[in-house]
Design an enzyme around this catalytic site. Structure first.
Site, mmCIF file in Angstrom:
data_model
loop_
_atom_site.group_PDB
_atom_site.id
_atom_site.type_symbol
_atom_site.label_atom_id
_atom_site.label_comp_id
_atom_site.label_asym_id
_atom_site.label_seq_id
_atom_site.Cartn_x
_atom_site.Cartn_y
_atom_site.Cartn_z
ATOM 1 N N GLU A 242 0.822 -1.204 0.000
ATOM 2 C CA GLU A 242 0.000 0.000 0.000
ATOM 3 C C GLU A 242 0.859 1.257 0.000
ATOM 4 O OE1 GLU A 242 -2.284 1.618 -1.338
ATOM 5 O OE2 GLU A 242 -3.901 0.485 -0.407
ATOM 6 N N ASP A 318 -7.239 -0.362 -3.023
ATOM 7 C CA ASP A 318 -8.299 0.650 -3.090
ATOM 8 C C ASP A 318 -9.106 0.529 -4.378
ATOM 9 O OD1 ASP A 318 -6.407 1.471 -4.895
ATOM 10 O OD2 ASP A 318 -6.146 3.480 -4.076
#
Length: 493
Positions: A242, A318
């Site tokens: 991430e 995401d």
């Protein structure tokens, strides 16, 4: 994370391995092979992980069983004609996918993959990804017939993921959270990738949003260079943690993380408290190599990790969905697997016999234009239906590798998708362009490869011809009245 990029397709073909699965320390879970043509080995990847003390907590495959005793469904398809669904299972316990069941169910219509079942018994199934912080949704579902393959000599299908397609499970059971250790491997098509974000398989956020550094731990495959990257032009196996794709300890370059683009590529990421590794190899032969093994990235937020335990396939955490790739099988484990355990899993994978040969007595090779000394080529390895074929310097690439099937098709695996040599719009007049098109069994996709060196259309009776008898790169292919000239001479080898 988002980054648009241009797809690149490269291919290396390696010989199929014949090694049997290696046993790691401790007794493996032994099950007698099932009799018949689809008999299973005595242990499969998740049996090997269990014997090493790091059991699978998720096991996904559309091609084969990942446990010797598994006899449930591998995946579910939905057909376009009436929106009904069917589970696709195995030919036998511990064996290979029943691709014939899919072919029968999907005949004459389109099918998409709606569920990829978890074989671990924890119900960590993958379904259509919902929208996320980076992009709306739900995501597209994969075309069930776009990634044909063979494994153990049996026809099967992978999960072909173009941009905009993705699978997810935000409510899992047993997947590592926080800084707890885990391992994962996946088998990808090393010729199908791009520079978009992010073709991932692994651990992600449970809310489909970017929740900050260290909230993911997933295998990434592609050639994006916005964050970390490796040697050469890619693709690389990296970790999506991430807000960064990492090839090593820093957020930049790792010369020890090589370009790896085997037709069937084994990709491994594993991580625990302040320790993680990247490993990879050829899923058809040979051993694994270690590309990084050391401390967590030297960037704030990744030590300790804050993993959340969702599972993604084909997208970023995401829901960034600009990437592409093809997935055949993969697992996630509880605990940090030893190299010895992973080496034994790799032996099992290479022994499984992944291959892109068609079976049925087909011939595979380059289709040489004898007069020009070049090869029949799909321009830029395009996956676009209707792309007119050309001749080009022979490269050995997938976009120049043709298979003559038992159905008299000439198929090519371009950009990760299987396409057929096709006479445009079923036309039968001289000058009809020759293009790629999804295989549909039509007469305009049937060809005779003749002893005199010609390739003739079954429907038209015309010859495959290089326009204007040109010998230049980029000269287009068409149908023309057979005339015995060298621009109508071809050799498949």
């Amino acid at each position: 994370m988002k980054n648009p990029g241009s797809p690149r397709e490269r291919l290396k073909l390696f010989a199929r391995a014949t090694a049997a699965a290696t046993l790691v320390a401790g007794a493996l879970i032994g099950v007698t092979a099932t009799a018949g043509t689809a008999g299973a080995a005595t242990s499969e990847p998740c049996d090997i992980y269990a014997s090493g003390g790091t059991p699978c907590v998720a096991a996904h495959s559309t091609t084969r069983a990942l446990y010797a005793t598994y006899n449930g469904p591998l995946y579910q398809v939905r057909r376009g004609s009436d929106n009904t669904t069917r589970d696709i299972g195995l030919l036998s316990a511990g064996g290979y996918a029943d691709a014939a069941a899919q072919d029968s169910f999907c005949a004459g219509t389109s099918c998409v993959i709606t569920i990829i079942y978890d074989q671990s018994g924890r119900n960590n199934n993958l379904t259509q990804a919902p929208g996320g912080g980076a992009a709306g949704g739900p995501d597209n579902l994969a075309n069930a017939t776009a990634a044909p393959t063979t494994v153990g000599g049996h026809k099967a299908y992978g999960v072909y993921i173009p941009p905009g397609t993705g699978y997810r499970n935000n409510h899992t059971n047993g997947i590592a959270t926080g800084d707890n250790p885990e391992g994962m491997y996946a088998i990808f098509d090393g010729s199908h990738y791009n520079g978009g974000c992010c073709f991932d398989y692994g651990n992600a956020e449970t809310d489909s949003n970017d929740d900050g550094n260290g909230t993911m731990e997933a295998i990434y495959f592609g050639n994006i260079k916005v964050w970390g990257y490796g040697a050469g032009n890619g693709p690389w196996i990296m970790a999506d943690l991430e807000n960064g794709l990492f090839s090593g300890v820093n957020q930049h370059y790792n010369a020890n993380d090589p370009t790896i683009n085997y037709r069937y590529t084994t990709a491994i990421i594993k991580g625990g408290p302040n320790h993680w590794a990247i490993r990879g190899g050829n899923a058809q032969s040979g051993s694994l190599s270690t590309f990084y093994d050391g401390a967590r990235p030297n960037v704030s937020g990744y030590n300790p990790m804050r993993k959340q335990g969702a599972i993604i396939l084909g997208t970023g955490g995401d829901n960034s969905k600009g990437a592409q790739g093809t997935f055949y099988e993969g697992v996630m484990t509880s605990g940090y697997p030893s190299d010895a355990t992973e080496n034994a899993v790799q032996d099992n994978i290479t022994a499984a016999g992944y291959s892109n040969s068609s079976g049925g007595g087909g011939t595979t090779g380059a289709l040489h234009a004898v007069g020009a000394g070049k090869c029949l080529d799909v321009p830029n390895a395009s996956t676009t239906a209707g792309t007119q074929l050309q001749i080009w310097d022979c490269s050995g690439g997938a976009n120049q590798t043709w298979t003559r099937t038992s159905a008299n098709e000439l198929t090519v695996y371009s950009g990760g998708a299987q396409l057929c040599l096709d006479a445009y719009n079923k036309q039968t007049s001289p000058g009809t362009k020759v293009e790629t098109w999804p295989c549909n069994g039509g007469a305009n996709q049937q060809w005779q490869v003749n002893a005199n060196g010609t390739v003739t259309g079954v429907q038209s009776g015309l010859c495959l011809d290089v326009t204007g008898a040109s010998t230049a790169n980029g000269a287009l292919a068409e149908l023309w009245t057979c005339n015995g000239q060298s621009n109508q001479q071809w050799s498949l080898n």
